[in-house]
Each structure stands twice: as C-alpha cells, then as structure tokens.
Design a protein around this motif. Structure first.
Motif, short mmCIF file in Angstrom:
data_model
loop_
_atom_site.label_atom_id
_atom_site.label_comp_id
_atom_site.label_asym_id
_atom_site.label_seq_id
_atom_site.Cartn_x
_atom_site.Cartn_y
_atom_site.Cartn_z
N VAL A 1 60.31 48.17 61.63
CA VAL A 1 60.71 49.30 60.79
C VAL A 1 60.93 48.75 59.40
CG1 VAL A 1 62.51 51.01 60.35
CG2 VAL A 1 61.78 50.56 62.68
N GLY A 2 60.39 49.44 58.40
CA GLY A 2 60.54 48.99 57.03
C GLY A 2 60.00 50.02 56.07
N VAL A 3 59.33 49.54 55.04
CA VAL A 3 58.80 50.43 54.01
C VAL A 3 57.39 50.03 53.64
CG1 VAL A 3 61.04 50.97 52.97
CG2 VAL A 3 59.75 49.01 52.14
N LEU A 4 56.67 51.01 53.11
CA LEU A 4 55.42 50.74 52.43
C LEU A 4 55.79 50.28 51.04
CD1 LEU A 4 53.15 53.73 53.40
CD2 LEU A 4 52.72 51.33 53.82
N ALA A 5 55.32 49.14 50.63
CA ALA A 5 55.71 48.56 49.36
C ALA A 5 54.74 48.91 48.24
CB ALA A 5 55.83 47.04 49.50
N VAL A 6 53.92 49.93 48.45
CA VAL A 6 53.01 50.41 47.42
C VAL A 6 53.28 51.90 47.20
CG1 VAL A 6 51.21 48.70 47.86
CG2 VAL A 6 51.19 50.84 49.11
N PRO A 7 53.09 52.40 46.00
CA PRO A 7 53.34 53.83 45.78
C PRO A 7 52.41 54.69 46.61
CG PRO A 7 53.19 52.63 43.70
CD PRO A 7 52.77 51.68 44.78
N PRO A 8 52.83 55.79 47.15
CA PRO A 8 54.22 56.25 47.12
C PRO A 8 55.05 55.48 48.15
CG PRO A 8 52.91 57.79 48.38
CD PRO A 8 51.96 56.73 47.86
N GLU B 1 46.92 49.58 61.15
CA GLU B 1 47.47 50.43 60.09
C GLU B 1 46.49 50.43 58.93
OE1 GLU B 1 50.19 52.37 60.02
OE2 GLU B 1 50.78 51.82 62.05
N PRO B 2 46.51 51.50 58.12
CA PRO B 2 45.47 51.65 57.10
C PRO B 2 45.57 50.70 55.90
CG PRO B 2 47.04 53.45 56.96
CD PRO B 2 47.38 52.66 58.20
N LEU B 3 46.75 50.16 55.61
CA LEU B 3 46.90 49.30 54.44
C LEU B 3 46.95 47.84 54.85
CD1 LEU B 3 49.53 51.42 52.51
CD2 LEU B 3 47.05 51.39 52.19
N ALA B 4 46.87 46.97 53.86
CA ALA B 4 46.91 45.53 54.12
C ALA B 4 48.30 45.11 54.59
CB ALA B 4 46.56 44.77 52.84
#
Length: 158
Positions: free
Chosen positions: A99-106, A122-125
């Motif tokens: 559990v955490g955050v996406l570190a890119v906007p948004p 997952e879709p991002l790096a």
C-alpha cells in the motif's frame, strides 16, 4: 470509469470460479478496516505460505480480473490487491501486498502486489510507486529465490 483488464482473459475452472466467488466478498468486507488492523490480519494470514512466484501472482491477478467486474475499476486497487493475495493464499503462496502512492501526477493512493521483487502487472514503471508498507513472507530454505531488488521501503515480514 476506465477498466483494468488482464492482457488476455484467463481460462477459469469451476474450482477457480468458486474460489474467486469466495475471496472477492471477503476482500470487500475487510477493505474498509483501519490500515494497521488490515496489515496485522494479513501478516497473520500470510504465515506458513511460501513467497509467490511472479507467474503465480500474475495468474491469480488475471483470474480475478477475468471473473470479477468489481475488481476491474481504476479505483478498485485495494479490493483487487486483497482479492489477489487471498486467492494466492488459498493456493499456499503469498505475494507481497503493498500500500502506498503513485509518485507521478496525479498523485494518488494505491495498493498492489509484488512477487520476486517486481510489481505484478501494473501500468506504470516500478519506480513510479512508493510503498508505505508491505506485507510479505520470508523465503524458506528450498524456495526459489526472489530477484535481487534494493528497496528502501518499510516491510512487515512474517
């Protein structure tokens, strides 16, 4: 609302459909628990499992996405990740639940699973995610080793 879909629909046996029909409602039931309680309960549940290989965790995720429209929403990451770890646990394995955050906007809160040091589908790096905590199991002698991955994130190992 966009949908999170597997690369290809998974072939589901009747047993797998039954397992998914059991784990998704449990995930829906527990997903609103306080984070500390959820982490504690999952750490207890993970005991005795062996670490999931990437292909095992990906297969479970694809099966969940194939069978459960509720888990496909772009805002369903918590229920989806809980369903995946519960399905894996029924099979005797445990991917790391993060559990955490996406570190890119948004910027947004996010939950995902990892296996062998890699984020599962997952879709991002990998570098675009920052975990606040992780519920993982320690590898036992004889388990296939996980890929080396340097990680500064806090882990709960049970």
């Amino acid at each position: 609302m966009s949908a999170v879909l597997p690369e290809a629909p998974a072939r589901l046996s009747p047993l797998t459909r039954l397992q998914i029909a059991a784990v998704v409602p449990v995930a829906r039931l527990i997903h609103r628990r306080p984070p500390a309680e959820l982490r504690r309960r999952l750490a207890r549940l993970a005991r005795g499992a062996r670490p999931a290989r990437y292909d095992e965790a990906k297969r479970a995720r694809d099966e969940i996405l194939t069978a459960s429209p509720r888990c496909r929403g772009d805002r369903a990451c918590l229920i989806r990740s809980l369903s995946v770890v519960l399905l894996c646990r029924l099979r005797g394995v445990w991917p790391a639940w993060c559990v955490g955050v996406l570190a890119v906007p948004p910027f947004a809160a996010h939950a995902w699973v990892e296996a062998e040091g890699r984020i599962v589908d997952e879709p991002l790096a990998h570098t675009d995610y920052r975990a606040f905590f992780k519920v993982a199991v320690e590898a036992r002698p004889g388990d296939r080793p996980a890929a080396n991955h340097r990680d500064d994130r806090k882990e709960v190992q049970r």
